[in-house]
Design a protein around this motif. Structure first.
Motif, PDB file in Angstrom:
ATOM      1  N   ASN A   1      -8.237  25.346   0.916  1.00 57.34           N
ATOM      2  CA  ASN A   1      -8.406  26.795   0.851  1.00 57.34           C
ATOM      3  C   ASN A   1      -9.587  27.209   1.723  1.00 57.34           C
ATOM      4  O   ASN A   1     -10.729  26.943   1.386  1.00 57.34           O
ATOM      5  CB  ASN A   1      -8.636  27.221  -0.606  1.00 57.34           C
ATOM      6  CG  ASN A   1      -8.435  28.711  -0.794  1.00 57.34           C
ATOM      7  OD1 ASN A   1      -7.850  29.371   0.056  1.00 57.34           O
ATOM      8  ND2 ASN A   1      -8.917  29.230  -1.906  1.00 57.34           N
TER       9      ASN A   1
ATOM     10  N   ARG B   1     -19.121  18.235  -3.182  1.00 51.12           N
ATOM     11  CA  ARG B   1     -18.743  19.492  -3.819  1.00 51.12           C
ATOM     12  C   ARG B   1     -18.956  19.385  -5.325  1.00 51.12           C
ATOM     13  O   ARG B   1     -19.044  18.295  -5.881  1.00 51.12           O
ATOM     14  CB  ARG B   1     -17.285  19.840  -3.534  1.00 51.12           C
ATOM     15  CG  ARG B   1     -16.297  19.055  -4.399  1.00 51.12           C
ATOM     16  CD  ARG B   1     -14.859  19.392  -4.099  1.00 51.12           C
ATOM     17  NE  ARG B   1     -14.498  20.758  -4.455  1.00 51.12           N
ATOM     18  CZ  ARG B   1     -13.348  21.334  -4.101  1.00 51.12           C
ATOM     19  NH1 ARG B   1     -12.464  20.670  -3.363  1.00 51.12           N
ATOM     20  NH2 ARG B   1     -13.077  22.552  -4.476  1.00 51.12           N
TER      21      ARG B   1
ATOM     22  N   LYS C   1     -17.614  23.991  -2.663  1.00 51.25           N
ATOM     23  CA  LYS C   1     -17.579  22.964  -1.617  1.00 51.25           C
ATOM     24  C   LYS C   1     -18.858  23.049  -0.782  1.00 51.25           C
ATOM     25  O   LYS C   1     -19.599  24.013  -0.860  1.00 51.25           O
ATOM     26  CB  LYS C   1     -16.354  23.200  -0.730  1.00 51.25           C
ATOM     27  CG  LYS C   1     -15.058  23.299  -1.545  1.00 51.25           C
ATOM     28  CD  LYS C   1     -13.811  23.220  -0.692  1.00 51.25           C
ATOM     29  CE  LYS C   1     -13.402  24.548  -0.092  1.00 51.25           C
ATOM     30  NZ  LYS C   1     -12.042  24.472   0.523  1.00 51.25           N
TER      31      LYS C   1
ATOM     32  N   SER D   1     -24.058  26.833  -1.159  1.00 51.84           N
ATOM     33  CA  SER D   1     -23.287  26.092  -0.154  1.00 51.84           C
ATOM     34  C   SER D   1     -23.641  26.548   1.256  1.00 51.84           C
ATOM     35  O   SER D   1     -24.267  27.597   1.447  1.00 51.84           O
ATOM     36  CB  SER D   1     -21.801  26.316  -0.379  1.00 51.84           C
ATOM     37  OG  SER D   1     -21.476  27.647  -0.009  1.00 51.84           O
TER      38      SER D   1
ATOM     39  N   ASP E   1     -21.632  27.721   3.361  1.00 56.87           N
ATOM     40  CA  ASP E   1     -20.992  28.988   3.743  1.00 56.87           C
ATOM     41  C   ASP E   1     -21.504  30.142   2.883  1.00 56.87           C
ATOM     42  O   ASP E   1     -20.840  31.163   2.714  1.00 56.87           O
ATOM     43  CB  ASP E   1     -19.457  28.888   3.736  1.00 56.87           C
ATOM     44  CG  ASP E   1     -18.884  28.390   2.406  1.00 56.87           C
ATOM     45  OD1 ASP E   1     -19.669  28.015   1.505  1.00 56.87           O
ATOM     46  OD2 ASP E   1     -17.646  28.374   2.267  1.00 56.87           O
TER      47      ASP E   1
ATOM     48  N   HIS F   1      -6.871  20.890 -10.275  1.00 57.30           N
ATOM     49  CA  HIS F   1      -7.631  22.000  -9.730  1.00 57.30           C
ATOM     50  C   HIS F   1      -6.745  23.236  -9.803  1.00 57.30           C
ATOM     51  O   HIS F   1      -5.640  23.236  -9.274  1.00 57.30           O
ATOM     52  CB  HIS F   1      -7.993  21.697  -8.259  1.00 57.30           C
ATOM     53  CG  HIS F   1      -8.692  22.832  -7.582  1.00 57.30           C
ATOM     54  ND1 HIS F   1     -10.052  22.868  -7.420  1.00 57.30           N
ATOM     55  CD2 HIS F   1      -8.219  23.974  -7.040  1.00 57.30           C
ATOM     56  CE1 HIS F   1     -10.387  23.996  -6.796  1.00 57.30           C
ATOM     57  NE2 HIS F   1      -9.293  24.684  -6.559  1.00 57.30           N
TER      58      HIS F   1
ATOM     59  N   TRP G   1     -22.130  30.620  -0.289  1.00 52.39           N
ATOM     60  CA  TRP G   1     -21.711  30.962  -1.643  1.00 52.39           C
ATOM     61  C   TRP G   1     -22.873  30.639  -2.569  1.00 52.39           C
ATOM     62  O   TRP G   1     -23.670  29.735  -2.295  1.00 52.39           O
ATOM     63  CB  TRP G   1     -20.512  30.104  -2.067  1.00 52.39           C
ATOM     64  CG  TRP G   1     -19.197  30.553  -1.539  1.00 52.39           C
ATOM     65  CD1 TRP G   1     -18.925  31.025  -0.288  1.00 52.39           C
ATOM     66  CD2 TRP G   1     -17.948  30.551  -2.251  1.00 52.39           C
ATOM     67  NE1 TRP G   1     -17.592  31.311  -0.175  1.00 52.39           N
ATOM     68  CE2 TRP G   1     -16.965  31.031  -1.361  1.00 52.39           C
ATOM     69  CE3 TRP G   1     -17.571  30.187  -3.548  1.00 52.39           C
ATOM     70  CZ2 TRP G   1     -15.629  31.150  -1.737  1.00 52.39           C
ATOM     71  CZ3 TRP G   1     -16.241  30.305  -3.908  1.00 52.39           C
ATOM     72  CH2 TRP G   1     -15.283  30.794  -3.007  1.00 52.39           C
TER      73      TRP G   1
ATOM     74  N   PRO H   1      -3.652  21.533  -1.085  1.00 54.49           N
ATOM     75  CA  PRO H   1      -3.959  22.599  -0.130  1.00 54.49           C
ATOM     76  C   PRO H   1      -5.466  22.700   0.123  1.00 54.49           C
ATOM     77  O   PRO H   1      -6.257  22.471  -0.786  1.00 54.49           O
ATOM     78  CB  PRO H   1      -3.480  23.874  -0.835  1.00 54.49           C
ATOM     79  CG  PRO H   1      -2.745  23.440  -2.041  1.00 54.49           C
ATOM     80  CD  PRO H   1      -3.139  22.039  -2.352  1.00 54.49           C
TER      81      PRO H   1
ATOM     82  N   GLY I   1     -10.791  27.295  -9.943  1.00 53.25           N
ATOM     83  CA  GLY I   1     -11.063  26.799  -8.589  1.00 53.25           C
ATOM     84  C   GLY I   1     -12.370  27.259  -7.978  1.00 53.25           C
ATOM     85  O   GLY I   1     -13.131  26.444  -7.453  1.00 53.25           O
TER      86      GLY I   1
ATOM     87  N   CYS J   1      -6.521  27.153  -8.878  1.00 58.71           N
ATOM     88  CA  CYS J   1      -7.092  28.309  -8.184  1.00 58.71           C
ATOM     89  C   CYS J   1      -6.665  29.569  -8.907  1.00 58.71           C
ATOM     90  O   CYS J   1      -5.534  29.676  -9.392  1.00 58.71           O
ATOM     91  CB  CYS J   1      -6.619  28.355  -6.738  1.00 58.71           C
ATOM     92  SG  CYS J   1      -7.110  29.878  -5.889  1.00 58.71           S
TER      93      CYS J   1
ATOM     94  N   TRP K   1      -2.248  28.758  -7.588  1.00 62.22           N
ATOM     95  CA  TRP K   1      -1.733  27.448  -7.181  1.00 62.22           C
ATOM     96  C   TRP K   1      -2.654  26.367  -7.733  1.00 62.22           C
ATOM     97  O   TRP K   1      -3.775  26.644  -8.154  1.00 62.22           O
ATOM     98  CB  TRP K   1      -1.618  27.333  -5.652  1.00 62.22           C
ATOM     99  CG  TRP K   1      -2.841  27.758  -4.905  1.00 62.22           C
ATOM    100  CD1 TRP K   1      -3.139  29.019  -4.478  1.00 62.22           C
ATOM    101  CD2 TRP K   1      -3.955  26.925  -4.530  1.00 62.22           C
ATOM    102  NE1 TRP K   1      -4.369  29.036  -3.861  1.00 62.22           N
ATOM    103  CE2 TRP K   1      -4.883  27.764  -3.875  1.00 62.22           C
ATOM    104  CE3 TRP K   1      -4.243  25.571  -4.686  1.00 62.22           C
ATOM    105  CZ2 TRP K   1      -6.103  27.284  -3.372  1.00 62.22           C
ATOM    106  CZ3 TRP K   1      -5.458  25.100  -4.187  1.00 62.22           C
ATOM    107  CH2 TRP K   1      -6.363  25.951  -3.542  1.00 62.22           C
TER     108      TRP K   1
ATOM    109  N   PHE L   1      -3.396  21.749  -7.818  1.00 61.43           N
ATOM    110  CA  PHE L   1      -3.041  20.386  -7.413  1.00 61.43           C
ATOM    111  C   PHE L   1      -3.820  19.407  -8.272  1.00 61.43           C
ATOM    112  O   PHE L   1      -4.842  19.754  -8.874  1.00 61.43           O
ATOM    113  CB  PHE L   1      -3.313  20.140  -5.916  1.00 61.43           C
ATOM    114  CG  PHE L   1      -4.767  20.218  -5.510  1.00 61.43           C
ATOM    115  CD1 PHE L   1      -5.315  21.416  -5.069  1.00 61.43           C
ATOM    116  CD2 PHE L   1      -5.585  19.084  -5.546  1.00 61.43           C
ATOM    117  CE1 PHE L   1      -6.655  21.500  -4.681  1.00 61.43           C
ATOM    118  CE2 PHE L   1      -6.923  19.157  -5.162  1.00 61.43           C
ATOM    119  CZ  PHE L   1      -7.453  20.366  -4.732  1.00 61.43           C
TER     120      PHE L   1
END
Ligand SMILES: Nc1nc2c(c(=O)[nH]1)N[C@H]1C(S)=C(S)[C@@H](COP(=O)(O)O)O[C@H]1N2
Ligand SMILES: [Mo]
Length: 253
Positions: free
Chosen positions: A81, A207, A220, A169, A171, A132, A173, A79, A215, A134, A138, A140
């Motif tokens: 996110n 990342r 990223k 980052s 965005d 990973h 963060w 997924p 997570g 989160c 969830w 993966f």
């Protein structure tokens, strides 16, 4: 000094915690003496955060590894996110296929530097197949390829005063790792996922992979790293944006 804080002392502190609030305060004092206070310890769950962090750091001292998986266990679907940064700066870099992207690494280092993607790719690469997880529940499994953060830090030299590596980052963060996680062999500046370049939504071009944490610590769209001895001047001084939203700075698993 830290080695004098034995497992037994900590377990005793843990037991006294169960016995009551004064135990919690005692545990916090103990952790403070050994420099094991996480930056967000002033929050609502402060004493608990301190105990979790110091317990993990002592019981899993050294470089205990996160579990690695077989290639056959890689998830068919990973997924994504959230959306990639809308920021102009990021959109321009993406349009130029990250040819102009640079990772700035500065702060308490011998040689403040900036690295292009080919610069990072020219360093020894490391791959790991990990899960990973989160905090939303969830997970993966994927293969991550990149350069160890420790390699980059060793190259540019780190001051003995260093306590955290802050990371940022596109965005907006911000977060930080303590030096134990910064030097950890599975902590990667990852540019590859499942044998290809990291897809945009999974954090291109680079990342953070910090496999012993949840997570959200795996930031990223990295733009900059800064080595510091204090996190006080960043945001509300809690070491990360996460505690400002009610998550803990230390997200060990
Ligand atoms: N820059 C940035 N990093 C981020 C996020 C984000 O929104 N922005 N989300 C985090 C969270 S909560 C998770 S679970 C993972 C999701 O990674 P994925 O999209 O590759 O699955 O990225 C983490 N790193
Ligand atoms: Mo997450």
């Amino acid at each position: 000094m830290r080695d004098r804080l034995t497992r037994r002392t900590l377990i005793k502190a843990g037991l006294s915690t169960v016995a009551g609030v004064s135990g919690l305060a005692a545990a916090a004092r103990l952790a403070d003496r050994y420099g094991l206070i996480p930056p967000d310890h002033y929050g609502l769950f402060g004493a608990g955060e301190t105990l979790t962090y110091s317990a993990q750091r002592i019981l899993t001292s050294g470089h205990s590894l996160a579990r690695e998986f077989a290639r056959s266990e890689i998830s068919k679907v990973a997924p994504v996110n959230g959306e990639p940064p809308e920021d102009d700066a990021y959109q321009r870099l993406l349009a130029g296929r990250f040819a102009e992207w640079r990772l700035v690494v500065d702060g308490l280092v011998g040689t403040p530097s900036s690295f292009s993607l080919p610069d990072l790719q020219a360093f020894p690469s490391s791959s790991q197949i990990t899960m990973h997880a989160c905090e939303e529940g969830w997970s993966f499994i994927a293969e991550w390829t990149g350069v160890r953060l420790s390699h980059v830090l060793n190259r540019i030299g780190v001051s003995p005063r260093a306590k955290y590596v802050m990371y940022f980052s596109f965005d907006h963060w911000f977060d930080s790792l303590d030096m134990a996680d910064a030097w950890h062999p599975q902590t990667l500046l990852a540019y590859g996922m499942n044998g290809k370049e990291i897809p945009t939504g999974h954090g291109a071009p680079v990342r953070m992979r910090v496999e012993r944490q949840l997570g959200y610590k795996n930031m990223k769209y990295l733009s900059r790293l800064t080595v510091v001895d204090s996190v006080k001047t960043f945001g509300r001084g809690l070491g990360s944006g996460a505690p400002e939203e009610g998550y803990s700075w230390y997200a060990g698993i």
